[in-house]
Every structure is written in structure tokens, then in C-alpha cells.
Design a protein around this motif. Structure first.
Motif, mmCIF file in Angstrom:
data_model
loop_
_atom_site.group_PDB
_atom_site.id
_atom_site.type_symbol
_atom_site.label_atom_id
_atom_site.label_comp_id
_atom_site.label_asym_id
_atom_site.label_seq_id
_atom_site.Cartn_x
_atom_site.Cartn_y
_atom_site.Cartn_z
ATOM 1 N N ARG A 158 -4.272 -1.624 -2.584
ATOM 2 C CA ARG A 158 -5.092 -0.887 -1.615
ATOM 3 C C ARG A 158 -6.039 -1.895 -0.969
ATOM 4 O O ARG A 158 -6.334 -2.939 -1.543
ATOM 5 N N ASP A 215 -1.062 1.135 -10.729
ATOM 6 C CA ASP A 215 0.393 1.251 -10.557
ATOM 7 C C ASP A 215 1.013 -0.103 -10.218
ATOM 8 O O ASP A 215 2.108 -0.430 -10.685
ATOM 9 N N GLY A 222 1.959 2.124 -3.212
ATOM 10 C CA GLY A 222 0.877 2.466 -4.123
ATOM 11 C C GLY A 222 0.483 1.330 -5.058
ATOM 12 O O GLY A 222 -0.229 1.551 -6.039
ATOM 13 N N TRP A 223 0.913 0.112 -4.761
ATOM 14 C CA TRP A 223 0.672 -1.026 -5.644
ATOM 15 C C TRP A 223 -0.577 -1.813 -5.257
ATOM 16 O O TRP A 223 -1.112 -2.567 -6.064
ATOM 17 N N GLU A 265 0.842 -1.204 0.000
ATOM 18 C CA GLU A 265 0.000 0.000 0.000
ATOM 19 C C GLU A 265 0.876 1.252 0.000
ATOM 20 O O GLU A 265 0.602 2.216 -0.721
ATOM 21 N N THR A 298 -3.668 -2.150 -7.617
ATOM 22 C CA THR A 298 -3.897 -0.861 -8.264
ATOM 23 C C THR A 298 -3.326 -0.883 -9.683
ATOM 24 O O THR A 298 -2.568 -1.788 -10.052
#
Length: 170
Positions: free
Chosen positions: A96, A114, A93-94, A90, A112
Motif C-alpha cells: 500500500r 498479506d 493487496g501486497w 497494491e 502489507t
């Protein structure tokens, strides 16, 4: 096949010299393989092998999401270790987390865009590392035999039932 146990003989059924040699070779190879893959993924993607595996699982799940308990089960890790890994993913940013609509107590992990892109970029190097370390060294017959052997071992280590002491149940 009948196996001797300490219960039936009163003495341990020690490994033969050949079994001891095979066991040590297995431990040595699996330790080296995990280190090799960890180093490759840390260098190329900034993540350990276990995190890469979680991203792969999420990428293959419907809508790139899985319940955390199912993800732990598929990854063969404890829920606590999964929670820590997802927190790190998280932060990058990979992944959530989101509430599970069918069970308010549960959570889903979601890959995500990303995270999917990171996986897409790192997959070619990873598959090259796996191929170079394992499959390029084996004949097709050895690959088949290894697959059959690992399936037998894995099946024997996955007892059924809710009282089984498996990582994802802890």
C-alpha cells in the motif's frame, strides 16, 4: 589499467574474439537466468521477478516501508516503472502507499501483512531456483570470483553526482 578509447586512437577498440565470446556468454546467461526466475515466480507466486525483488526490499526496510524514490534507487528502475509495479502490487493487496510524514510531496511504499505472507511462502521456491540455476553449478572459488567481478562492473556503472543518468533519477 589503461583502456584504449575511440578518442585516443580515432578507431573503435573492438572486442577480441575471447572478449566477444565472454560478452555473448554473459548476455545469454543473464537472459536465461532472468527468464528462469520469472517463470518460477509466475508459476509459484503469480508475480514477475522484479515484483518479488520489491517485496524483498520492503521486507528488509524498517517497519517494512520505504520512500518510493529510495525503492526505485535500490531496485535500479525508473520511478515510472516503480509506480506501475507498486500499483499492481497494491491491486494484489501486497503493498500500500502512504503519505510520507516528513515530506508531503513524497510517498512511502509499505509491505502489507498479506504481502509479507506471500513473500514468506514464495521465498523457499525462489531460493531453490537461484541455487539450482547458479550456485550449485559453481565452485566456491568461482562464486568468490564472480562476486568480485560483478562488484567491479557495478561500481564502474554507478557514477556519483546528481547529473548521472541513472534509472531512478529519471
Amino acid at each position: 589499467m589503461e583502456y584504449m578509447t575511440t578518442a585516443s586512437t580515432g578507431e573503435p577498440h573492438w572486442l577480441s574474439d575471447e572478449e566477444q565470446s565472454v560478452w555473448r556468454a554473459y548476455l545469454h546467461a543473464t537472459t536465461l537466468m532472468e527468464d528462469h526466475l520469472d517463470r518460477q515466480l509466475q508459476r509459484d507466486a503469480g508475480m514477475p521477478h522484479i515484483y518479488y525483488g520489491l517485496l524483498v526490499q520492503l521486507s528488509q526496510a524498517p517497519r517494512r516501508r520505504m520512500r518510493m524514490t529510495e525503492l526505485a534507487k535500490d531496485a535500479k528502475i525508473t520511478r515510472s516503472r516503480l509506480s506501475h509495479a507498486v500499483a499492481r502490487l497494491e491491486k494484489s493487496g501486497w503493498v500500500r502507499r502512504e503519505e510520507c510524514p516528513s515530506d508531503k510531496r513524497g510517498q512511502n511504499a509499505v509491505l502489507t501483512d498479506d504481502g509479507f505472507e506471500m513473500l514468506r511462502r514464495s521465498a523457499p521456491g525462489h531460493v531453490d531456483a537461484v541455487r539450482q540455476a547458479m550456485f550449485d553449478r559453481l565452485t566456491p572459488e568461482q562464486v568468490r570470483s564472480l562476486g568480485e567481478i560483478m562488484q567491479v562492473v557495478a561500481t564502474g556503472l554507478q557514477p556519483e553526482g546528481t547529473d548521472a543518468d541513472l534509472p531512478w533519477l529519471r
